[in-house]
Design an enzyme around this catalytic site. Structure first.
Site, PDB file in Angstrom:
ATOM      1  N   GLU A 298       9.512  18.010  93.654  1.00  0.00           N
ATOM      2  CA  GLU A 298      10.236  19.224  93.984  1.00  0.00           C
ATOM      3  C   GLU A 298       9.285  20.424  94.071  1.00  0.00           C
ATOM      4  OE1 GLU A 298      13.402  18.500  94.333  1.00  0.00           O
ATOM      5  OE2 GLU A 298      14.624  20.293  93.991  1.00  0.00           O
TER       6      GLU A 298
ATOM      7  N   LYS B 126      16.221  18.108  86.187  1.00  0.00           N
ATOM      8  CA  LYS B 126      16.571  18.228  87.602  1.00  0.00           C
ATOM      9  C   LYS B 126      16.146  19.611  88.058  1.00  0.00           C
ATOM     10  CE  LYS B 126      19.878  17.173  91.139  1.00  0.00           C
ATOM     11  NZ  LYS B 126      19.832  18.404  91.915  1.00  0.00           N
TER      12      LYS B 126
ATOM     13  N   ASP C 122     -14.727  32.338  91.474  1.00  0.00           N
ATOM     14  CA  ASP C 122     -14.947  32.970  92.777  1.00  0.00           C
ATOM     15  C   ASP C 122     -16.372  32.733  93.264  1.00  0.00           C
ATOM     16  OD1 ASP C 122     -12.403  33.854  92.647  1.00  0.00           O
ATOM     17  OD2 ASP C 122     -12.918  35.908  92.042  1.00  0.00           O
TER      18      ASP C 122
ATOM     19  N   ILE D 195      20.681  11.797  94.812  1.00  0.00           N
ATOM     20  CA  ILE D 195      21.270  11.123  93.660  1.00  0.00           C
ATOM     21  C   ILE D 195      22.701  11.594  93.452  1.00  0.00           C
ATOM     22  CG2 ILE D 195      19.803  10.082  91.910  1.00  0.00           C
ATOM     23  CD1 ILE D 195      18.672  12.696  91.225  1.00  0.00           C
TER      24      ILE D 195
HETATM   25  S1  IVH Z   1      14.949  11.564  92.112  1.00  0.00           S
HETATM   26  C1  IVH Z   1      16.315   8.166  94.519  1.00  0.00           C
HETATM   27  N1  IVH Z   1      14.361  13.284  90.244  1.00  0.00           N
HETATM   28  O1  IVH Z   1      17.639  16.324  93.505  1.00  0.00           O
HETATM   29  C2  IVH Z   1      16.204   9.376  93.687  1.00  0.00           C
HETATM   30  N2  IVH Z   1      15.374  14.112  92.215  1.00  0.00           N
HETATM   31  O2  IVH Z   1      20.012  14.726  95.105  1.00  0.00           O
HETATM   32  C3  IVH Z   1      15.594  10.468  94.443  1.00  0.00           C
HETATM   33  N3  IVH Z   1      15.687  16.544  92.228  1.00  0.00           N
HETATM   34  O3  IVH Z   1      16.665  15.646  96.776  1.00  0.00           O
HETATM   35  C4  IVH Z   1      15.538  11.752  93.739  1.00  0.00           C
HETATM   36  N4  IVH Z   1      14.789  16.923  90.257  1.00  0.00           N
HETATM   37  O4  IVH Z   1      15.343  17.355  95.517  1.00  0.00           O
HETATM   38  C5  IVH Z   1      14.895  13.113  91.462  1.00  0.00           C
HETATM   39  N5  IVH Z   1      13.737  14.674  88.508  1.00  0.00           N
HETATM   40  C6  IVH Z   1      14.268  14.511  89.713  1.00  0.00           C
HETATM   41  C7  IVH Z   1      14.748  15.585  90.468  1.00  0.00           C
HETATM   42  C8  IVH Z   1      15.314  15.346  91.720  1.00  0.00           C
HETATM   43  C9  IVH Z   1      15.346  17.481  91.326  1.00  0.00           C
HETATM   44  C10 IVH Z   1      16.357  16.837  93.500  1.00  0.00           C
HETATM   45  C11 IVH Z   1      15.652  16.270  94.694  1.00  0.00           C
HETATM   46  C12 IVH Z   1      16.643  15.424  95.403  1.00  0.00           C
HETATM   47  C13 IVH Z   1      17.936  15.808  94.781  1.00  0.00           C
HETATM   48  C14 IVH Z   1      18.778  14.572  94.582  1.00  0.00           C
END
Ligand code: IVH
Length: 685
Positions: A181, A124, A40, A86
Site C-alpha cells: 500500500e 489494513k 548530500d 479482500i
Molecule cells: S491483502 C488477496 N493486506 O485493501 C489479498 N490488503 O480490498 C490482497 N490493503 O486492495 C490484499 N492493507 O489496497 C492486503 N495488509 C493488507 C492490506 C491490504 C490494505 C488494501 C489493499 C487492497 C484492499 C483489499
C-alpha cells in the site's frame, strides 16, 4: 576497459551501495545513519561521476529517481497475477473475528477437537494498492491495481519514493512482484496541505486522497515533492524463488529484501488471537502516525491458502476486520469562536452529534476565516467531519450537492467585533489568517500565557513564578491580571500545592523586587504582539517615559528605528484597548516603577546608527555580554545579516551569517576587534 574507467566504476558502485544503505536506514528503518550534509556529499559525488562517465549511469542509480518527463497518460499494465481485494467484515466487534475463524474452519473441514488455525495478522492501511515488479533485483515497473486485471504504469512516480528500493538487497530471484500500500503519514499530509494552501493550490480531504492523487500525478517532478510512504503486504508473480511456507515468512523475506514492512504484525492462533489483535490495535490506532481502517487476518500457511482458494475475486483465506470510520457526515448547526492562549480566535463548528473515530463529536475546528471561505462552508450545510489520531476533529468540507437554498456565510469580524471571553476588541492583520483579541493583559483566556510572559527573566524577572504555579494561581482565581501579583500575601500562597512558607516568602520577595524595574522591561512585559525585547528597548529609549509612549500614534511610533507599520499597529491596538490601559494604571498604582527620562536623542552613544550581528562563540564574552556592551554605546544588535549591517562579530563555529557577511563584503570583527572598537569609541566619546 582501461584502469581509470574501472576505478570510476568501482567508486560509482560503492557510492550507490552506500546511498542505498542510508536510504534504507532512513526511510525504511527510520534510524538515520549519517548527517544530511554527508549524505548530500555522497550524492553529489555520484552525480559528478555519472556526468563524467555517462555510460556508467544505470536505472537503479539513486540519481535516477526523478528524471521522467511529464506524461500525457499512464500506460496500461496487465497484471500477471490478478490483484484481488479482500472481503470486509463490517461487524466491528470481536464477533467479526469469530465469524471469520468459524468460516475458515468449516471450509477446511475442521472439527471441534482439531487444533486452532494459525493466522498472520496485520494492519489494513488506508492508501492504494501498488504492484512493484523486480527483475533480477532491479525495480522495473510499478503499477496501480486498477480493476485488478489491468492497472496503470506509475513507475516514474513510485521511483521518486525513497523508501522503495531501486535494487533489492541480497540474493534476488529472477522475478519477484511485491505488493503493498502506498499511503501518506498524517503529519506529512498536514504539511502537504499547508504548503498547498499557502501556494493557493487545492488541498486534499484526507491522507488517502492525497496519496492517490499524488501517485496519479502525471508530472513526476511534482510527485517527487509529495511525501509518500509504502508498506508491503504480499506478493504477485514470482519466478525462480523458493517460496517460504507461511505468509509471516513471506513478509520477513520482503523485509530482508529492503522493503518497508509494518512492525505491527503477528502470528496468532484461533479466534481469540484474532480478536485480541483487533482490540490491541484499536487501542493503538490514534497514536499510529498513519490512518488505518481496520486490521487484516490471513491464514498463515500458504498451503492452506491454496486449499481454501477464492470465491469470485476474493480469497477465502483473508478478511479485513474494520474499525469505526474516522470520517462521517453531519449537519453544521452553527459557528462559534474559541479564544486561545495567545488570543487567537478559532472558529468552532457546532455539529449535530455524530459518531466518528470511536467517539461522539459535537464540535470541530474550522481553523480560521480563510479556511472557511476556501472550503465555502456555510451554516446549515451537510459537512464531512474527520477525527483521526489524536488530532482535534475538523470540518473537512461541505457536501455542496446537499445544500438547500442560499445559506448564510460566516464572517468572523462582523459577528465577533469583540472578544467573546473578555469583550476587548478583535483585530486581524492584513497578511494574517488569524483574528485576535487585543486584551492581552486582561483576557481570561490569555491569562496564564500573559502572566508567564510578564514574570519572565527578560521581562519583570520574578524568579520562581513558573508555569505550574501560574496554573495554580489562575485556576484557584487568586490571580487574574498581573496586578494581582502585587497584592498577594503569604497565606494565599502557602496553601498552594508544593509551596511551603519558605518558598512563599521567597516568591513574595521576588515580586517585591520586581516593583523596581526599567521602562524597557516593563514595555516588554506587557506582551504586546510583535514587540520583543529589542523593540521594547528601542521604544523606551526613544520615548523616555511611558506616558510619551502611550500618547504616540502610529506615525510617531514609526519614527523609532526598526518599528514598521505592522509593529506600530500592534502597539496602537494594544494601548487602544481600555482593559489594557486599566491594568497598566493599576500596576503603576501598585508601585511598579522605573526611572523615567527625557526622550533619548536620536543619536545617543558612539555606536549610534551602527548595527551589529553576532555569530558563533566568542572566546570570553557571552552573547548577552557582547550585546550589552554594544548597546551601552548606542549600537544595535540584529538577528540577521543584511545590507544594513555595519559589523559582523564572528566567533568559533560561525555559520551562514558569516558566509553571508563575506558575500556582502561587510566588515567582520573577532572579539579582539570588537573590544578595540569599543575602547576607541569609549575614549572618543
Ligand atoms: S491483502 C488477496 N493486506 O485493501 C489479498 N490488503 O480490498 C490482497 N490493503 O486492495 C490484499 N492493507 O489496497 C492486503 N495488509 C493488507 C492490506 C491490504 C490494505 C488494501 C489493499 C487492497 C484492499 C483489499
Amino acid at each position: 576497459m582501461d584502469l581509470f574507467a574501472s576505478a570510476a566504476q568501482q567508486r560509482v558502485r560503492a557510492l550507490r551501495e552506500e546511498i542505498a544503505r542510508h536510504d534504507h536506514a532512513y526511510y525504511v528503518l527510520d534510524a538515520p545513519t549519517i548527517p544530511d550534509a554527508e549524505y548530500d556529499r555522497l550524492f553529489r559525488e555520484l552525480q559528478a561521476l555519472e556526468v563524467e562517465h555517462p555510460d556508467l549511469r544505470t536505472p537503479d542509480s539513486p540519481t535516477q529517481r526523478v528524471g521522467g518527463k511529464p506524461l500525457a497518460q499512464f500506460p496500461p499494465v496487465r497484471h500477471r497475477v490478478p490483484m484481488l481485494s479482500i472481503r470486509t467484515e463490517t461487524d466491528t466487534e470481536a464477533s467479526g473475528a469469530q465469524a471469520f475463524d468459524a468460516r475458515v474452519r468449516r471450509e477446511l473441514g475442521l472439527g471441534e477437537g482439531d487444533p486452532d488455525v494459525e493466522y498472520a495478522v496485520e494492519l489494513k492501511f488506508d492508501g492504494l494498492a501498488i504492484n512493484l515488479r523486480y527483475e533480477h533485483g532491479v525495480l522495473v515497473q510499478a503499477a496501480t491495481r486498477g480493476d485488478g486485471e489491468t492497472g496503470e504504469d506509475v513507475s516514474s512516480n513510485v521511483r521518486t519514493m525513497r523508501c522503495v528500493p531501486l535494487r533489492l538487497k541480497g540474493e534476488a530471484p529472477e522475478v519477484i512482484e511485491i505488493r503493498g500500500e502506498v499511503y501518506m503519514r498524517r503529519d506529512d499530509f498536514e504539511g502537504l496541505n499547508r504548503r498547498q494552501a499557502e501556494a493557493g493550490e487545492k488541498t486534499f480531504v484526507n491522507p488517502r486522497n492525497a496519496a492517490a492523487g499524488s501517485i496519479r500525478q502525471l508530472d513526476p517532478a511534482i510527485a517527487a515533492k509529495r511525501p509518500l510512504s509504502f508498506f508491503a503486504y504480499g506478493l504477485g508473480e514470482t519466478v525462480g524463488w523458493q517460496m517460504p511456507a507461511t505468509h509471516g515468512e513471506v513478509l520477513d523475506a520482503i523485509a530482508a529484501f529492503g522493503l518497508p514492512v509494518c512492525e505491527h504484525r503477528r502470528v496468532v492462533r484461533g479466534a481469540t488471537g484474532l480478536a485480541d489483535f483487533h482490540a490491541d490495535i484499536a487501542g493503538l490506532r490514534d497514536s499510529l502516525p498513519f490512518d488505518i481502517d481496520g486490521v487484516v487476518y490471513k491464514v498463515n500457511s500458504l498451503e492452506l491458502q491454496r486449499q481454501l482458494g477464492f470465491v469470485t475475486r476474493e480469497p477465502r483465506w483473508a478478511v479485513a476486520h474494520k474499525y469505526p470510520a474516522q470520517e462521517a457526515l453531519t449537519v453544521l448547526r452553527g459557528i462559534e469562536v474559541q479564544v486561545g492562549r495567545t488570543g487567537a480566535l478559532t472558529p468552532v463548528a457546532r455539529l449535530e452529534p455524530v459518531f466518528v473515530g470511536g467517539v461522539t463529536v459535537t464540535n470541530a475546528t474550522l481553523h480560521n476565516q480563510d479556511e472557511i471561505d476556501r472550503k465555502d462552508v456555510r451554516i446549515g450545510d451537510w459537512v464531512i467531519v474527520r477525527r483521526a489520531g489524536d488530532v482535534i476533529p475538523e470540518v473537512v468540507a461541505p457536501v455542496i450537492e446537499r445544500r438547500q437554498g442560499d445559506l448564510p456565510r460566516f464572517r468572523l469580524l462582523e459577528q465577533f467585533p469583540t472578544c467573546p471571553v473578555c469583550g476587548s476588541h478583535v483585530v486581524r492583520g492584513e497578511d494574517e489568517a488569524v483574528a485576535r483579541c487585543t486584551g492581552g493583559l486582561f483576557c481570561p483566556a490569555q491569562r496564564k500565557q500573559a502572566l508567564l510572559h510578564f514574570a519572565g527573566r527578560r521581562a519583570m524577572d520574578i524568579e520562581g513564578l513558573g508555569d505550574k504555579l501560574v496554573d495554580q494561581l489562575v485556576d484557584a482565581a487568586i490571580v487574574k491580571t498581573p496586578v494581582d501579583l502585587y497584592r498577594l500575601g503569604v497565606l494565599a500562597l502557602a496553601n498552594l500545592e508544593r509551596m511551603g512558607e519558605k518558598s512563599a516568602q521567597n516568591l513574595l520577595a521576588a515580586i517585591e523586587r520586581s516593583r523596581s524595574t526599567t521602562l524597557a522591561r516593563f514595555i516588554f512585559a506587557l506582551g504586546i504582539r510583535n514587540v520583543g525585547e529589542a523593540t521594547a528597548r528601542d521604544l523606551a529609549r526613544h520615548f523616555g517615559s511611558l506616558d510619551a509612549l502611550l500618547a504616540a500614534d502610529a506615525e510617531a511610533l514609526q519614527q523609532v528605528e526598526d518599528v514598521g507599520p505592522i509593529v506600530a499597529r500592534s502597539i496602537v491596538e494594544f494601548f487602544a484597548e481600555p482593559h489594557n490601559r486599566e491594568v497598566i494604571e493599576q500596576l503603576r498604582a501598585a508601585g511598579v516603577h522605573w526611572p523615567e527620562g527625557a526622550p533619548a536623542p536620536a543619536a545617543g552613544g558612539a555606536l549610534a546608527g551602527k548595527t551589529f550581528v553576532l555569530t558563533g562563540t566568542l572566546p570570553t564574552l557571552s552573547r548577552d555580554e557582547a550585546k550589552a556592551l554594544i548597546e551601552a554605546q548606542g549600537g544595535k544588535v540584529a538577528g540577521s545579516v543584511s545590507k544594513k549591517t555595519t559589523y559582523v562579530v564572528a566567533g568559533a563555529e560561525a555559520g551562514s551569517k558569516l558566509t553571508k557577511a563575506q558575500e556582502l563584503g561587510l566588515d567582520v570583527l573577532d572579539e579582539d576587534g570588537l573590544r578595540e572598537l569599543l575602547s576607541k569609541t569609549d575614549t572618543n566619546s
